[in-house]
Design an enzyme around this catalytic site. Structure first.
Site, PDB file in Angstrom:
ATOM      1  N   HIS A   1       0.974  -1.209   0.109  1.00 24.73           N
ATOM      2  CA  HIS A   1       0.024   0.001   0.008  1.00 24.73           C
ATOM      3  C   HIS A   1       0.864   1.311  -0.055  1.00 24.73           C
ATOM      4  O   HIS A   1       2.013   1.205   0.528  1.00 24.73           O
ATOM      5  CB  HIS A   1      -0.947  -0.009   1.426  1.00 24.73           C
ATOM      6  CG  HIS A   1      -2.188   0.819   1.016  1.00 24.73           C
ATOM      7  ND1 HIS A   1      -1.916   2.190   1.379  1.00 24.73           N
ATOM      8  CD2 HIS A   1      -3.276   0.707   0.487  1.00 24.73           C
ATOM      9  CE1 HIS A   1      -2.922   2.859   1.064  1.00 24.73           C
ATOM     10  NE2 HIS A   1      -3.814   1.970   0.612  1.00 24.73           N
TER      11      HIS A   1
ATOM     12  N   ASP B   1      -7.852  -5.432   0.251  1.00 25.90           N
ATOM     13  CA  ASP B   1      -8.425  -6.172  -0.659  1.00 25.90           C
ATOM     14  C   ASP B   1      -7.894  -7.769  -0.866  1.00 25.90           C
ATOM     15  O   ASP B   1      -8.600  -8.711  -1.379  1.00 25.90           O
ATOM     16  CB  ASP B   1      -8.031  -5.907  -2.176  1.00 25.90           C
ATOM     17  CG  ASP B   1      -8.507  -4.526  -2.353  1.00 25.90           C
ATOM     18  OD1 ASP B   1      -9.775  -4.320  -2.267  1.00 25.90           O
ATOM     19  OD2 ASP B   1      -7.950  -3.583  -3.041  1.00 25.90           O
TER      20      ASP B   1
END
Ligand code: ACO
Length: 431
Positions: free
Chosen positions: A308, A366
């Site tokens: 991320h 996710d």
């Protein structure tokens, strides 16, 4: 914006420039470079905006090092555990948790705006049957600009509020219709007696031929997925919405731009890509092969659902999502799910690998969401539309904040030009 408390000094060729600095309520200080070009004649260079704050905001705060996500100051794990999606929507939009009366009114407003203009149905029929639901959503949400003229004067705060309510209420209907269209089933109208998440499930899975009863635990899991995705400060799609709206564009068109950006596999499309990757891996014994590929600089493959831009520690949403995955599969009686088993082993293998540790790559939101959505009966193509409908509130909250900000001006980045300098045009016969 708060007053500048300190300054930074920049030296260029012996000339120094004092740049004001601002201290946020949380997070690192920022250096104000707005007058840099006017005073020093230079630009800053920051592709991907890794060190650039594009706005000030009071909505969401992320501490990537600590793995902390706050909405209006409230930690995401508390919101996911104690609150529910529409209450979080209210919090994001209006800045405070609602009273019982405020929440009731807000829920009633959203519920009463879930139907879309009947003529919008014609748009869906214009798409090819095999169109990706995200393609349909970009088109249909943009098309709302042509149907709701009475909420497009962005200088009027009330019209901005109505546009926000319409988007939060109608985007799930559009997502569900995109799904129904893609599988050749009739559209299912929203039901006002169901809550937001249950209504969405109903619009996706009910058919005229038989009664569909929404399982409250599945609805709760759906609500939690929506809550976990509601906002995430200045990510790519939110920044796209802000940039599009900085020109004064129509709100529905701006949200359509955000949906288009979200679609990419590096962003919202990662949940679809992640489940497809887990299926391709197939079983835990193939994990080492895929870990090796992810580490190989000559292989473009990346571990989807890992890494991320901001979180350099656990994504707090992933922790809640992992717990939900276990609960939902348990509830549905799915025992020994090979994808969940592969996901858990892959997570362990990657976390134990120095490559991922050194680069601070952890599972993101996710990584587990696709497993839950698939267990609920959604095809992978619906994963990103569900992300889009949950993020709509974040986009509209950031959009509203931006329009109301007196400092708002058209977004116009600069560039480091490396192309040819001026040269004379050569006639075609002389080239
Ligand atoms: N697998 C393997 N290596 C990775 C991964 C990954 N998933 N993510 C980053 N890296 C490596 C990069 O190769 C790079 O290595 P290098 O320094 O040796 O060149 C280093 O880690 C830093 O990566 P960047 O791409 O520079 O980091 P950035 O902040 O730009 O990217 C991103 C973040 C796009 C999320 C990236 O981690 C990624 O592509 N992840 C997979 C896709 C994904 O899951 N996206 C969802 C994000 S969450 C969301 O949108 C809700």
């Amino acid at each position: 914006m708060a007053d500048s408390t300190k300054s930074a000094t920049l030296s260029i060729d012996g000339q120094t420039y004092d740049l004001p600095m601002f201290s946020p309520t949380a997070g690192p200080d920022v250096i104000d470079i707005r007058k840099l070009y006017a005073e020093a004649g230079v630009f800053t260079y920051d592709p991907g905006f890794t060190s650039t704050a594009s706005c000030d905001s009071t909505i969401t705060f992320i501490d990537g090092g600590k793995g902390e996500l706050l909405h209006r100051g409230y930690p995401i794990d508390q919101l996911a555990g104690k609150s529910h999606y529409l209450e979080v929507c209210y919090l994001l939009l209006y800045g405070a948790l609602p009273t019982a009366a405020e929440l009731e009114e807000f829920e009633s407003t959203i519920t009463r705006h879930t139907m879309i203009h009947e003529q919008m149905h014609n748009f869906f029929r214009g798409f090819r049957r095999d169109a990706h639901p995200m393609a349909i959503m970009v088109g249909a949400v943009g098309a709302m600009a042509a149907f709701y003229h009475d909420s497009t004067d962005i200088s009027d705060p009330r019209q901005r509020e109505i546009a926000s309510h319409r988007l939060i209420a109608k985007v799930p209907t559009i997502a569900a219709m995109a799904y129904k269209y893609s599988i050749g089933q009739p559209f299912v109208y929203p039901r006002n007696d169901l809550d937001y998440a249950a209504n969405f499930l109903h619009m996706c899975f009910a058919v005229p031929a038989e009664e569909y009863v929404v399982d409250p635990i599945i609805a709760r899991a759906m609500d939690r997925i929506l809550t976990l995705h509601a906002d995430h400060e200045q990510n790519a799609s939110t920044s796209t919405v802000r940039l599009a709206s900085s020109s004064g564009a129509n709100p529905f068109a701006c949200i359509a731009a955000g949906i288009a950006c979200l679609w990419g596999p590096a962003h919202g499309g990662a949940n679809q890509a992640c489940l497809e990757m887990l299926k391709e891996i197939g079983s835990p014994d193939r994990i080492p092969e895929y870990i090796a590929r992810a580490k190989d600089k000559d292989d473009p493959f990346r571990l989807m659902g890992f890494g991320h831009r901001v979180y350099k520690n656990f994504d707090p949403r992933a922790t809640v999502m992992k717990q939900s995955a276990d609960e939902v599969l348990d509830l549905l009686g799915v025992e020994n799910n090979p994808i969940l088993a592969t996901a858990k082993e892959l997570e362990q293998a990657a976390l134990a690998d120095p490559y991922f540790a050194e680069k601070k790559l952890f599972p993101n939101v996710d990584f587990y969401s696709g497993i839950i959505l698939e267990a609920m009966g959604f095809p992978t193509s619906m994963f990103t539309p569900i992300f889009a409908l949950s993020r709509t509130v974040g986009w509209v909250s950031q959009w509203k904040e931006m329009i109301a900000d007196p400092q708002n001006k058209i977004g116009r980045p600069r560039q480091l030009y490396l192309g040819d300098t001026a040269r004379d045009y050569v006639d075609i016969e002389n080239r």
